[in-house]
Enzyme design. Structure first.
Site, short mmCIF file in Angstrom:
data_model
loop_
_atom_site.label_atom_id
_atom_site.label_comp_id
_atom_site.label_asym_id
_atom_site.label_seq_id
_atom_site.Cartn_x
_atom_site.Cartn_y
_atom_site.Cartn_z
N THR A 198 0.82 -1.22 0.00
CA THR A 198 0.00 0.00 0.00
C THR A 198 0.85 1.27 0.00
O THR A 198 0.40 2.31 -0.48
CB THR A 198 -0.97 0.03 1.19
OG1 THR A 198 -0.24 0.04 2.43
CG2 THR A 198 -1.91 -1.16 1.14
N TYR A 233 0.51 13.47 5.06
CA TYR A 233 1.64 12.74 4.49
C TYR A 233 2.78 13.69 4.13
O TYR A 233 3.96 13.35 4.29
CB TYR A 233 1.20 11.95 3.25
CG TYR A 233 0.70 10.57 3.57
CD1 TYR A 233 1.55 9.47 3.55
CD2 TYR A 233 -0.63 10.35 3.91
CE1 TYR A 233 1.10 8.20 3.85
CE2 TYR A 233 -1.11 9.08 4.21
CZ TYR A 233 -0.23 8.00 4.19
OH TYR A 233 -0.69 6.75 4.48
N LEU A 245 -2.73 4.79 -0.71
CA LEU A 245 -4.11 4.35 -0.93
C LEU A 245 -4.30 2.95 -0.33
O LEU A 245 -4.52 1.97 -1.04
CB LEU A 245 -4.43 4.36 -2.43
CG LEU A 245 -4.48 5.75 -3.05
CD1 LEU A 245 -4.58 5.64 -4.57
CD2 LEU A 245 -5.65 6.55 -2.50
N HIS A 246 -4.24 2.88 0.99
CA HIS A 246 -4.27 1.59 1.67
C HIS A 246 -5.55 0.81 1.35
O HIS A 246 -5.50 -0.28 0.76
CB HIS A 246 -4.19 1.81 3.19
CG HIS A 246 -2.99 2.54 3.66
ND1 HIS A 246 -1.74 1.98 3.67
CD2 HIS A 246 -2.85 3.81 4.14
CE1 HIS A 246 -0.87 2.85 4.15
NE2 HIS A 246 -1.52 3.97 4.43
N ASP A 247 -6.68 1.34 1.76
CA ASP A 247 -7.94 0.60 1.66
C ASP A 247 -8.42 0.41 0.22
O ASP A 247 -8.92 -0.67 -0.13
CB ASP A 247 -9.01 1.26 2.50
CG ASP A 247 -8.67 1.26 3.99
OD1 ASP A 247 -7.73 0.54 4.38
OD2 ASP A 247 -9.33 1.97 4.76
#
Length: 318
Positions: A198, A233, A245-247
């Site tokens: 991610t 960030y 964009l983890h999820d």
């Protein structure tokens, strides 16, 4: 009659969960049949309210929302996000922005929904992007769900990179290590989309400017919310050039596993000491021929980012 596969999201609805929700709603090959809420970026009741408001903003108030468990498996009290998490996601979990609208529906019980789902449906895509508490509770209540669920893709963990809460632990796993360990040892087929991949998919401000230029309320909201996240960030990880964009990547890898390259492994979670919350290969199952988990270690970043932007804009109605 639709031939789209059925999708269930399990969200602790903060900023990247909102982006994952938009990605899912803009994905034509699936039908979002429900959202289960969790805690982590926010408490569970805030997650319910955020989810309902986002679904209304995106033009899908018909999608049912289910209230999940409000605390880790071994906790005596409801989870409340710490100050550091509130700085990242804002006090309301959405960067201090509000999507408008009202929460019209009272959420139903998540576990009842999940039990009925695994008893009545085949090949449902289930994607948790918060702690694995709801899934662990489902397995405990309905052990047959291990055989009934297809491979569950979850956002969490870190196998080859440091954690983001401690040197060892990623946030979703760290929020309920016992639940993650129970899921990973249950025999349920899983796919771990963690910090290994991610942090390789980054959204920059030129993309959010595009959403704002669409001139619709949903586009402006999504741009303002995500710019807050990018700002965090820029202060904490200035070399990244945007926000991870983890999820959304977890949802994308569930819909199209070819986006990620995976290592088959049997995992456990450390539950004690300084490594509590670490996802690691289980030494007792290293030589087992069958591997329960696919750990994503590589990602086609360019293809994912292109699809992400296309699908979010589709969800925004452009």
């Amino acid at each position: 009659m639709s031939c789209a596969k059925k999708l269930v999201l399990d969200l602790d609805t903060g900023i990247d969960d909102a982006l994952a929700l938009a990605y899912a709603l803009g994905s034509p090959e699936v039908e979002l049949v429900g959202v289960v809420t969790s805690y982590g970026n926010v408490d569970v009741d805030t997650a319910v309210g955020n989810t309902l408001a986002l679904l209304e903003l995106f033009g899908h108030p018909e999608v049912p929302v289910y209230r999940g468990l409000d605390r880790p498996l071994v906790s005596d009290g409801p989870f409340s996000p710490p100050a550091g998490v509130r700085r990242i996601h804002g006090e309301n979990g959405l960067g201090g922005c509000w999507p408008g609208g009202r929460c019209h529906a009272a959420p139903r019980d998540a576990l009842d929904f999940l039990v009925s789902l695994v008893e009545g449906e085949d090949d449902v895509i289930y994607v948790p992007t918060g702690p694995l508490t709801n899934l662990a509770a489902l397995i405990e209540r309905a052990p047959a769900s291990v055989g009934a669920l297809s491979r569950v893709t979850f956002m969490g963990g870190a196998l080859t990179v440091p954690g983001n809460v401690t040197a060892c632990a990623e946030a979703n796993v760290c929020n309920d290590p016992e639940a993650a360990d129970a899921v990973l040892r249950s025999g349920l087929p899983t796919r771990m989309v963690g910090l290994d991949v991610t942090h390789q998919v980054v959204l920059a401000r030129d993309r959010t400017a595009r959403w704002r230029s669409l001139g619709c309320p949903a586009g402006r909201f999504l741009a303002d919310m995500t710019d807050h996240y990018i700002g965090i960030y820029e202060r904490n990880n200035p070399g990244m050039g945007g926000c991870a964009l983890h999820d959304p990547l977890a949802v994308a890898a569930a819909l199209d596993p070819s986006l990620v390259g995976c290592l088959p492994a049997n995992l456990r979670v450390d539950l004690e000491g300084v490594t509590r919350g670490r996802t690691v290969c289980d030494p007792e199952r290293l030589r087992d021929a069958e591997k329960d988990c696919e750990v994503a270690l590589t990602v086609d970043s360019a293809r994912f980012l292109g699809e992400f932007c296309d699908r979010v804009e589709r969800a925004l109605g452009s």
